[in-house]
Design a protein around this motif. Structure first.
Motif, PDB file in Angstrom:
ATOM      1  N   PHE A 143       0.742  -1.214  -0.077  1.00 19.00           N
ATOM      2  CA  PHE A 143      -0.195   0.090  -0.140  1.00 19.00           C
ATOM      3  C   PHE A 143       0.790   1.422  -0.020  1.00 19.00           C
ATOM      4  O   PHE A 143       0.636   2.084  -0.664  1.00 19.00           O
ATOM      5  N   ASN A 144       2.050   1.082   0.759  1.00 20.83           N
ATOM      6  CA  ASN A 144       2.779   2.295   0.866  1.00 20.83           C
ATOM      7  C   ASN A 144       3.540   2.636  -0.804  1.00 20.83           C
ATOM      8  O   ASN A 144       3.351   3.619  -1.127  1.00 20.83           O
ATOM      9  N   ILE A 145       3.740   1.328  -1.590  1.00 22.68           N
ATOM     10  CA  ILE A 145       4.285   1.761  -2.842  1.00 22.68           C
ATOM     11  C   ILE A 145       3.171   2.371  -3.620  1.00 22.68           C
ATOM     12  O   ILE A 145       3.701   3.462  -4.579  1.00 22.68           O
ATOM     13  N   THR A 146       2.076   1.799  -3.643  1.00 21.45           N
ATOM     14  CA  THR A 146       0.955   2.178  -4.524  1.00 21.45           C
ATOM     15  C   THR A 146       0.672   3.879  -4.018  1.00 21.45           C
ATOM     16  O   THR A 146       0.473   4.575  -5.156  1.00 21.45           O
ATOM     17  N   MET A 147       0.346   4.052  -2.916  1.00 19.58           N
ATOM     18  CA  MET A 147       0.481   5.139  -2.331  1.00 19.58           C
ATOM     19  C   MET A 147       1.347   6.603  -2.879  1.00 19.58           C
ATOM     20  O   MET A 147       1.058   7.649  -3.228  1.00 19.58           O
ATOM     21  N   GLN A 148       2.487   6.093  -2.735  1.00 13.47           N
ATOM     22  CA  GLN A 148       3.357   6.911  -3.207  1.00 13.47           C
ATOM     23  C   GLN A 148       3.582   7.109  -4.607  1.00 13.47           C
ATOM     24  O   GLN A 148       3.835   8.325  -5.180  1.00 13.47           O
ATOM     25  N   SER A 149       3.076   5.957  -5.288  1.00  5.31           N
ATOM     26  CA  SER A 149       3.214   6.237  -6.805  1.00  5.31           C
ATOM     27  C   SER A 149       2.147   7.185  -7.342  1.00  5.31           C
ATOM     28  O   SER A 149       2.348   7.986  -8.063  1.00  5.31           O
ATOM     29  N   TRP A 150       1.047   7.162  -6.518  1.00  2.40           N
ATOM     30  CA  TRP A 150      -0.094   8.126  -6.725  1.00  2.40           C
ATOM     31  C   TRP A 150       0.400   9.652  -6.346  1.00  2.40           C
ATOM     32  O   TRP A 150      -0.160  10.381  -7.029  1.00  2.40           O
ATOM     33  N   CYS A 151       1.135   9.820  -5.352  1.00  2.00           N
ATOM     34  CA  CYS A 151       1.612  11.040  -5.003  1.00  2.00           C
ATOM     35  C   CYS A 151       2.613  11.547  -5.910  1.00  2.00           C
ATOM     36  O   CYS A 151       2.316  12.867  -6.231  1.00  2.00           O
ATOM     37  N   VAL A 152       3.363  11.003  -6.545  1.00  2.00           N
ATOM     38  CA  VAL A 152       4.243  11.377  -7.830  1.00  2.00           C
ATOM     39  C   VAL A 152       3.289  11.577  -8.778  1.00  2.00           C
ATOM     40  O   VAL A 152       3.718  12.551  -9.312  1.00  2.00           O
ATOM     41  N   ARG A 153       2.217  10.801  -9.165  1.00  2.24           N
ATOM     42  CA  ARG A 153       1.491  10.931 -10.397  1.00  2.24           C
ATOM     43  C   ARG A 153       0.897  12.478 -10.256  1.00  2.24           C
ATOM     44  O   ARG A 153       0.848  13.287 -11.163  1.00  2.24           O
ATOM     45  N   VAL A 154       0.445  12.865  -9.077  1.00  2.00           N
ATOM     46  CA  VAL A 154      -0.335  14.120  -8.729  1.00  2.00           C
ATOM     47  C   VAL A 154       0.668  15.245  -8.265  1.00  2.00           C
ATOM     48  O   VAL A 154       0.121  16.271  -7.915  1.00  2.00           O
ATOM     49  N   LYS A 155       1.987  14.940  -8.498  1.00  2.00           N
ATOM     50  CA  LYS A 155       2.992  15.871  -7.855  1.00  2.00           C
ATOM     51  C   LYS A 155       2.820  16.299  -6.585  1.00  2.00           C
ATOM     52  O   LYS A 155       3.186  17.494  -6.458  1.00  2.00           O
ATOM     53  N   ALA A 156       2.454  15.524  -5.659  1.00  2.00           N
ATOM     54  CA  ALA A 156       2.335  15.786  -4.209  1.00  2.00           C
ATOM     55  C   ALA A 156       3.721  15.465  -3.704  1.00  2.00           C
ATOM     56  O   ALA A 156       3.767  14.585  -2.580  1.00  2.00           O
ATOM     57  N   PHE A 157       4.957  16.087  -4.004  1.00  2.00           N
ATOM     58  CA  PHE A 157       6.084  15.939  -3.526  1.00  2.00           C
ATOM     59  C   PHE A 157       6.438  16.252  -2.066  1.00  2.00           C
ATOM     60  O   PHE A 157       7.095  15.747  -1.446  1.00  2.00           O
ATOM     61  N   LYS A 158       5.814  17.132  -1.644  1.00  2.00           N
ATOM     62  CA  LYS A 158       5.819  17.565  -0.257  1.00  2.00           C
ATOM     63  C   LYS A 158       5.346  16.541   0.757  1.00  2.00           C
ATOM     64  O   LYS A 158       6.141  16.211   1.631  1.00  2.00           O
ATOM     65  N   GLN A 159       4.366  15.807   0.385  1.00  2.00           N
ATOM     66  CA  GLN A 159       3.741  14.725   1.067  1.00  2.00           C
ATOM     67  C   GLN A 159       4.801  13.352   1.169  1.00  2.00           C
ATOM     68  O   GLN A 159       4.985  12.970   2.020  1.00  2.00           O
ATOM     69  N   THR A 160       5.302  13.217  -0.025  1.00  2.00           N
ATOM     70  CA  THR A 160       6.359  12.095  -0.138  1.00  2.00           C
ATOM     71  C   THR A 160       7.541  12.302   0.743  1.00  2.00           C
ATOM     72  O   THR A 160       8.294  11.367   1.258  1.00  2.00           O
TER      73      THR A 160
END
Length: 446
Positions: A143-160
């Motif tokens: 789930f961590n890998i999946t959520m991280q990929s989604w954050c990268v997709r939407v450019k939520a780099f601050k959260q990652t």
């Protein structure tokens, strides 16, 4: 006139750095990763005195086994999240990744129930509780890998970036706390698992916003179609990742088999310390570069110039630290972490040979996925696993532990160089660049 041109070029470089969204995104991710690594490295001298090499040997064995399973837990549909042009399709791919995570985690639990003794022997586990933590780790990692990929997709780099800090602070704080109570390998494993959980919760907050607005758009027919469209990811990429994770985890498992758990723990500790500064750059670069490269490919831009610049930049960045560690790693380890870690420093001086080229290999791995070279990557992974296993077995049967680590590192370095060259040649062929003159012109334009 020449000095004036140099000043003008330097000024243009500074302006490009200031205005580049790619650099800004990378710095955002690096800031969190840097803070996480600084915290971890600052606390490691304390942690190294609270745990023994044997504790790290068991912890390393646990990570090796969980790493192999987690490498394919999403069937690599998580990586495919970046590829669809439409956000709706990307959300459906994310849903596929979550389903795959649940299925693999259930299979892992079933294997642990059917063959508990065998699984415990592989991990040198001190109790059955390790099996429960193994299943939980696989689930959380997926789930961590999946959520991280989604954050990268939407450019939520601050959260990652924030998730890296959360993981580091919670992991190191719990290791110190549990280490003071003499929990041994139990404390190391539990700290790692809970730290991953806390980091995942932070990423889930980003996904939840999109979930509330996109959940009603989930289309089962489209999900089946996308699963077929990206079938090369589970067939080749996931399989290749499992093979690569196996070849990465083999040293700890085989060193424990041939030379004992203390030697395996020294190797695991050396790899952990050397991976920390590498992670400072690679975690940030992996997210930002994959997003940038995918975006460049979507718009028909040139990937070759980006590939050469990033690979060459990573090599230039790693040369001086690598030379220092190759010469003085044993003394540095003994001074900072205590004399009982002297052998870990000796291993580190050899490991840096391999890790330097693995550090430079990140762009080739990412670009290979964009080029859909999953089949080639899979075949290469099998060859890499074979030669690494041969190096470890031959070393374990006929050589000392130190020379075995040296042989393993040299083999790894050579294979990484070969793969960097292969991906570069594929990019040259794709973009019709056949000569060094073409490359020089392309780099100048880039």
């Amino acid at each position: 006139m020449r000095i004036k041109n140099i000043k003008l070029n330097l000024k243009n470089i500074v302006i490009w750095f200031k205005n580049s969204i790619f650099i800004k995104n990378m710095l955002i991710v690096m800031s969190g990763t840097a803070l996480a690594q600084i915290i971890g490295f600052a606390l490691t001298p304390i942690i190294s005195r609270l745990f023994t090499p044997a504790d790290f040997g068991i912890f390393g064995s646990f990570n090796a086994v969980s790493g192999v399973i987690a490498a394919g837990v999403t069937l690599e549909y998580s990586q495919a999240i970046m590829l669809p042009k439409e956000k709706r399709d990307a959300f459906d791919v994310l849903f596929i990744s979550c389903i795959a995570t649940l299925i693999i985690s259930l299979l892992c639990a079933l294997i642990c129930l059917v063959t508990p003794t065998y699984m415990m022997e592989i991990m040198n586990a001190p109790g059955r509780w390790v099996l429960a933590l193994l299943v939980f780790t696989v689930l959380i990692t997926g789930f961590n890998i999946t959520m991280q990929s989604w954050c990268v997709r939407v450019k939520a780099f601050k959260q990652t970036s924030a998730s890296q800090v959360i993981r580091s602070v919670s992991s190191n704080a719990m290791q110190i706390g549990l280490g003071l109570f003499k929990t041994g390998s139990v404390g190391l494993v539990i700290s790692s698992v809970l730290a991953d959980l806390f980091a995942s919760i932070n990423l889930l907050c980003v996904f939840w916003v999109d979930f509330k607005t996109s959940a009603h758009q989930i289309n089962w027919y489209r999900i089946k179609q996308l699963a077929r469209d990206y079938i090369d990811f589970p067939i080749y990429t996931a399989s290749g990742n499992v093979i690569n994770a196996l070849s990465m985890g083999l040293p700890v498992l085989l060193l424990a088999n041939y030379f004992g758990i203390i030697v395996a723990g020294a190797f695991a500790f050396a790899e952990r310390i050397l991976s920390a500064p590498m992670g400072l750059v690679l975690r940030a670069l992996r997210q930002v570069l994959f997003q940038k490269a995918a975006e460049t490919d979507h718009h028909g831009g040139s990937l070759l110039a980006l590939y050469i610049k990033v690979t060459a930049g990573l090599f230039a960045l790693s040369v001086i630290p690598s030379v220092i560690l190759f010469i003085w790693a044993p003394q540095i380890f003994a001074l900072i972490f205590g004399h009982k870690w002297l052998i870990a420093g000796e291993f580190a001086s050899y490991l840096v040979i391999w890790l330097t080229f693995m550090f430079c290999n990140l762009p080739s791995l990412l670009f290979a996925r964009i080029l859909r070279l999953q089949r080639q990557l899979f075949i290469f992974g099998i060859i890499l696993l074979s030669v690494r296993t041969m190096a470890l077995v031959i070393g374990g049967m006929h050589m000392t532990a130190s020379f075995t680590v040296f042989l393993f590192s040299v083999v790894g370095a050579i294979m990484n160089v070969i793969y960097i060259v292969i991906v570069g040649l594929v990019l040259m062929k794709k973009e019709g660049k056949d000569t060094w003159k073409d490359l020089a012109h392309l780099m100048k334009e880039g």
